[in-house]
Design a protein around this motif. Sequence first.
Motif, mmCIF file in Angstrom:
data_model
loop_
_atom_site.group_PDB
_atom_site.id
_atom_site.type_symbol
_atom_site.label_atom_id
_atom_site.label_comp_id
_atom_site.label_asym_id
_atom_site.label_seq_id
_atom_site.Cartn_x
_atom_site.Cartn_y
_atom_site.Cartn_z
ATOM 1 N N TYR A 26 0.868 -1.184 0.000
ATOM 2 C CA TYR A 26 0.000 0.000 0.000
ATOM 3 C C TYR A 26 0.892 1.217 0.000
ATOM 4 C CZ TYR A 26 -3.415 3.349 1.892
ATOM 5 O OH TYR A 26 -4.233 4.439 2.095
ATOM 6 N N ILE A 65 0.990 5.709 -0.386
ATOM 7 C CA ILE A 65 0.146 6.884 -0.174
ATOM 8 C C ILE A 65 0.972 8.143 -0.403
ATOM 9 C CG2 ILE A 65 0.623 6.915 2.317
ATOM 10 C CD1 ILE A 65 -2.357 7.579 2.746
ATOM 11 N N TYR A 84 1.197 12.266 0.441
ATOM 12 C CA TYR A 84 0.740 13.348 1.304
ATOM 13 C C TYR A 84 1.307 14.669 0.813
ATOM 14 C CZ TYR A 84 -1.205 10.437 5.037
ATOM 15 O OH TYR A 84 -1.983 9.567 5.764
ATOM 16 N N PRO A 96 0.700 16.927 7.519
ATOM 17 C CA PRO A 96 0.486 16.329 6.194
ATOM 18 C C PRO A 96 -0.990 16.106 5.904
ATOM 19 C CG PRO A 96 2.242 15.209 7.388
ATOM 20 C CD PRO A 96 1.569 16.114 8.368
ATOM 21 N N PHE A 135 -3.655 14.082 3.242
ATOM 22 C CA PHE A 135 -3.805 12.994 2.281
ATOM 23 C C PHE A 135 -4.131 13.510 0.886
ATOM 24 C CE2 PHE A 135 -5.052 8.823 0.833
ATOM 25 C CZ PHE A 135 -6.123 9.044 -0.017
ATOM 26 N N ASP A 194 -4.049 7.430 -2.632
ATOM 27 C CA ASP A 194 -3.361 6.194 -2.267
ATOM 28 C C ASP A 194 -3.548 5.155 -3.365
ATOM 29 O OD1 ASP A 194 -5.850 5.000 0.205
ATOM 30 O OD2 ASP A 194 -6.031 5.581 -1.893
ATOM 31 N N ARG A 253 -3.086 0.638 -3.972
ATOM 32 C CA ARG A 253 -2.705 -0.692 -3.482
ATOM 33 C C ARG A 253 -1.805 -1.355 -4.515
ATOM 34 N NH1 ARG A 253 -3.546 -2.640 0.756
ATOM 35 N NH2 ARG A 253 -4.928 -1.648 2.241
ATOM 36 N N ASN A 296 3.419 1.138 3.142
ATOM 37 C CA ASN A 296 2.912 0.320 4.241
ATOM 38 C C ASN A 296 3.251 -1.126 3.934
ATOM 39 O OD1 ASN A 296 -0.402 -0.095 5.755
ATOM 40 N ND2 ASN A 296 1.540 -0.988 6.237
ATOM 41 N N TYR A 324 -6.532 3.296 15.593
ATOM 42 C CA TYR A 324 -5.088 3.423 15.417
ATOM 43 C C TYR A 324 -4.648 4.869 15.618
ATOM 44 C CZ TYR A 324 -5.266 -1.220 13.334
ATOM 45 O OH TYR A 324 -5.448 -2.559 13.132
ATOM 46 N N TYR A 333 -0.888 7.379 16.158
ATOM 47 C CA TYR A 333 0.555 7.377 15.903
ATOM 48 C C TYR A 333 1.169 8.700 16.368
ATOM 49 C CZ TYR A 333 -1.411 4.185 12.374
ATOM 50 O OH TYR A 333 -2.132 3.205 11.724
ATOM 51 N N TYR A 355 3.184 3.904 18.378
ATOM 52 C CA TYR A 355 1.853 3.791 17.820
ATOM 53 C C TYR A 355 0.977 2.942 18.748
ATOM 54 C CZ TYR A 355 3.161 -0.882 16.096
ATOM 55 O OH TYR A 355 3.570 -2.196 15.987
ATOM 56 N N VAL A 358 -2.732 0.471 18.583
ATOM 57 C CA VAL A 358 -3.780 -0.146 17.753
ATOM 58 C C VAL A 358 -5.124 -0.166 18.472
ATOM 59 C CG1 VAL A 358 -2.082 -1.514 16.498
ATOM 60 C CG2 VAL A 358 -3.254 -2.503 18.474
ATOM 61 N N LEU A 364 -8.146 2.218 9.334
ATOM 62 C CA LEU A 364 -7.840 1.073 8.467
ATOM 63 C C LEU A 364 -9.103 0.442 7.899
ATOM 64 C CD1 LEU A 364 -4.840 -0.814 10.117
ATOM 65 C CD2 LEU A 364 -4.864 1.116 8.561
ATOM 66 N N SER A 409 -8.005 1.026 3.585
ATOM 67 C CA SER A 409 -7.268 2.278 3.436
ATOM 68 C C SER A 409 -6.501 2.587 4.705
ATOM 69 C CB SER A 409 -8.229 3.431 3.145
ATOM 70 O OG SER A 409 -7.558 4.673 3.246
ATOM 71 N N ASN A 410 -5.266 3.027 4.567
ATOM 72 C CA ASN A 410 -4.528 3.492 5.721
ATOM 73 C C ASN A 410 -4.322 4.989 5.656
ATOM 74 O OD1 ASN A 410 -3.162 3.583 8.107
ATOM 75 N ND2 ASN A 410 -1.211 2.949 7.235
ATOM 76 N N GLU A 411 -5.355 5.716 5.250
ATOM 77 C CA GLU A 411 -5.241 7.170 5.290
ATOM 78 C C GLU A 411 -5.129 7.590 6.741
ATOM 79 O OE1 GLU A 411 -8.487 9.336 3.627
ATOM 80 O OE2 GLU A 411 -7.739 11.264 4.372
ATOM 81 N N GLN A 412 -4.007 8.202 7.078
ATOM 82 C CA GLN A 412 -3.795 8.712 8.423
ATOM 83 C C GLN A 412 -4.135 10.195 8.428
ATOM 84 O OE1 GLN A 412 0.040 7.650 10.042
ATOM 85 N NE2 GLN A 412 -0.225 5.484 9.546
ATOM 86 N N PHE A 413 -4.892 10.595 9.416
ATOM 87 C CA PHE A 413 -5.295 11.983 9.578
ATOM 88 C C PHE A 413 -4.357 12.619 10.593
ATOM 89 C CE2 PHE A 413 -9.367 11.904 7.343
ATOM 90 C CZ PHE A 413 -9.567 10.546 7.240
ATOM 91 N N PHE A 414 -3.749 13.712 10.200
ATOM 92 C CA PHE A 414 -2.729 14.337 11.036
ATOM 93 C C PHE A 414 -3.247 15.574 11.762
ATOM 94 C CE2 PHE A 414 1.312 12.255 10.153
ATOM 95 C CZ PHE A 414 0.979 11.458 9.079
#
Lengths: 113, 114
Positions: free
Chosen positions: A32, A34, A36, A44, A46, A49, A51, A93, B31, B33, B48, B50, B96, B100-105
């Motif tokens: 995966y 992505i 940013y 950051p 998004f 992304d 796969r 990832n 999740y 981080y 991190y 979970v 997740l 999708s592993n879009e992480q929001f910062f």
Amino acid sequence: GESVGLHLPTLSVQEGDNSIINCAYSNSASDYFIWYKQESGKGPQFIIDIRSNMDKRQGQRVTVLLNKTVKHLSLQIAATQPGDSAVYFCAENMRGSQGNLIFGKGTKLSVKP
Amino acid sequence: NAGVTQTPKFRILKIGQSMTLQCTQDMNHNYMYWYRQDPGMGLKLIYYSVGAGITDKGEVPNGYNVSRSTTEDFPLRLELAAPSQTSVYFCASSSLAGGSNEQFFGPGTRLTVL
């Protein structure tokens, strides 16, 4: 060492031109990826992304291409605008890594009016 | 939704002092981080989590501690601040969901240790 890196640390383009930001990764277990965008003084944000079972994915004005053979990722921005000026990071990832992302160093994109 | 919020925005510490960087998210993400970002560099994972009660080390955990007593909060603790910990700290969260592993910062905390 880092498994994700960028070919060009800075990129300057004319407003209206297309931008291409490149990224190399070394871990074949990554499934995966992505992109940013980080504007000065902010966290950051998004962009898009993809796969590992895909080669291409399109968003609004952005396209991500994945070449697993050479472990290469690129972000294409169409009709680049001044608001696109920022630092762009790719991240990967690894399968089974509980969502942990490995970030590259970033490419600074400057858009000339 | 406020998303991911961090406090403080800025802080200056003296060597040996301690502090806690706060992080809260209202998206019910499991999740969370903590990253640090040194000038001109990418983000490096510190710790991190979970889920509530579960934390684990990332790439650069030395000098830091975390706890996760609730889903919403994920504070980062510096016990004995050192100049090498001068950096910008970002907290992020993700669900997740859907693969999708879009992480929001969050907006980040800029820490200087003198």
